[in-house]
Design a protein around this motif. Structure first.
Motif, short mmCIF file in Angstrom:
data_model
loop_
_atom_site.label_atom_id
_atom_site.label_comp_id
_atom_site.label_asym_id
_atom_site.label_seq_id
_atom_site.Cartn_x
_atom_site.Cartn_y
_atom_site.Cartn_z
N LEU A 191 0.85 -1.19 0.00
CA LEU A 191 0.00 0.00 0.00
C LEU A 191 0.88 1.24 0.00
O LEU A 191 0.44 2.33 -0.34
N ILE A 238 -3.78 6.25 4.75
CA ILE A 238 -3.86 4.90 4.19
C ILE A 238 -4.16 3.88 5.29
O ILE A 238 -4.91 2.91 5.08
N GLN A 297 -6.02 4.05 7.69
CA GLN A 297 -7.42 4.02 8.13
C GLN A 297 -8.12 2.75 7.65
O GLN A 297 -9.13 2.33 8.23
N ASN A 298 -7.60 2.14 6.57
CA ASN A 298 -8.18 0.90 6.06
C ASN A 298 -7.54 -0.35 6.67
O ASN A 298 -7.84 -1.47 6.24
N VAL A 307 -6.41 -5.65 6.18
CA VAL A 307 -6.72 -4.54 5.29
C VAL A 307 -8.17 -4.70 4.85
O VAL A 307 -8.54 -5.75 4.31
N VAL A 308 -8.99 -3.71 5.14
CA VAL A 308 -10.41 -3.78 4.83
C VAL A 308 -10.75 -2.72 3.79
O VAL A 308 -10.48 -1.53 4.00
N GLU A 309 -11.31 -3.18 2.67
CA GLU A 309 -11.70 -2.27 1.60
C GLU A 309 -13.15 -2.55 1.23
O GLU A 309 -13.52 -3.72 0.97
N ASP A 310 -13.98 -1.51 1.23
CA ASP A 310 -15.41 -1.64 0.95
C ASP A 310 -16.06 -2.69 1.86
O ASP A 310 -16.92 -3.47 1.42
N LYS A 318 -14.79 -5.34 3.11
CA LYS A 318 -14.29 -6.71 2.96
C LYS A 318 -12.80 -6.77 3.26
O LYS A 318 -12.05 -5.88 2.87
N THR A 319 -12.40 -7.84 3.94
CA THR A 319 -10.98 -8.05 4.21
C THR A 319 -10.28 -8.49 2.93
O THR A 319 -10.67 -9.50 2.32
N THR A 320 -9.28 -7.75 2.53
CA THR A 320 -8.55 -8.08 1.30
C THR A 320 -7.16 -8.63 1.58
O THR A 320 -6.56 -9.26 0.72
N ASP A 353 -2.90 -12.54 0.93
CA ASP A 353 -4.21 -12.21 0.41
C ASP A 353 -5.30 -12.81 1.30
O ASP A 353 -5.02 -13.63 2.18
#
Length: 251
Positions: free
Chosen positions: A48, A63, A65-66, A117-120, A122-124, A146
């Motif tokens: 990231l 950054i 924050q996610n 790492v959470v995006e939208d 969901k854990t990515t 991942d």
């Protein structure tokens, strides 16, 4: 002569006062910078923030924050929901003797801080702290996987004292890039990821291997050993198993 010694003593006393005062005045800022450096390392493991890229403290905080920290019980693999990761002090966590291993790890904590790492929503990715012996030093870093819990997103070291230009190449962004897309586990669930002597193939044809560091056999072996330990049953194995099961049940 006595005047010379007296003057030297006065200068030393004055300098010690200045250094002590500066250390006290700057202590809070040093702690802030250490926290930012650690967050940067977490982000670099996940790419990231690209390794070698300079990010400001504000950019790192934005950054981050996610990125959601958790405290995990190593033995059970349970995420401890009743422990606040923000106030959890890893440095004060009690240590116990480590099980026999090839990574030179003598003691391990009962609880560790991991990251998602959470995006939208969901854990990515998940990011795990790792450490172990190289040639000259204990190397400390992070491994990012991942959301499948097996595909490597990145590996980074934030503390190491290996030989510059040889084992110290663990910090070379070109070597770090070789880790992306590798598979940490085989189809049988065993830890397969390893640094080999010489060049490895691409992730599609040679998913479990990474190029060895030229002239740094012991450091390369140290990287393999610490990954074998931390991804195994005595490390994050129980946590990764629960994480994958929770992902499958949620699918």
């Amino acid at each position: 002569m006595k005047y010379i010694f007296g003057f030297a003593a006065l200068v030393c006393f004055f300098c010690s006062i200045m250094i002590s005062s500066a250390n006290v005045v700057l202590r809070d800022r040093q702690e802030v910078n250490k926290a930012v450096d650690k967050k940067t390392s977490v982000l670099q493991a996940a790419w990231l923030v690209k390794p070698g890229e300079k990010a400001t403290a504000a950019e790192v905080e934005r950054i981050f924050q996610n990125v959601k920290p958790h405290v995990v019980d190593l033995a059970s693999g349970e995420v401890l929901a009743d422990v606040d990761p923000e106030s959890f002090d890893e440095a004060k966590e009690a240590q116990s003797g480590a099980p026999e291993n090839n990574a030179g790890i003598k003691t391990v904590p009962g609880r560790v801080k991991t990251y998602e790492v959470v995006e939208d929503g969901k854990t990515t990715m998940i990011i795990l702290p790792i450490y172990g012996k190289g040639l000259w030093s204990t190397m400390k870093g992070f491994l990012a996987l991942d959301a499948d819990g097996t595909t490597v997103r990145g590996l980074t070291y934030y503390e190491q004292a290996e030989t510059p230009g040889l084992g110290g190449e663990v910090e070379n962004p070109r070597w770090k890039q070789l880790w992306q897309g590798r598979k940490a586990f085989g189809d049988d669930g065993a830890v397969k990821i390893a640094v080999i002597k010489g060049p490895a193939g691409n992730p599609e044809s040679d998913p479990h291997h990474v190029d060895g560091l030229s002239g740094a056999t012991i450091t390369s072996r140290g990287v393999t050993n610490m990954l074998q330990y931390w991804l195994g049953d005595k490390g994050f194995g129980p946590y990764l198993k629960k994480f994958r099961e929770s992902r499958q049940s949620a699918a």
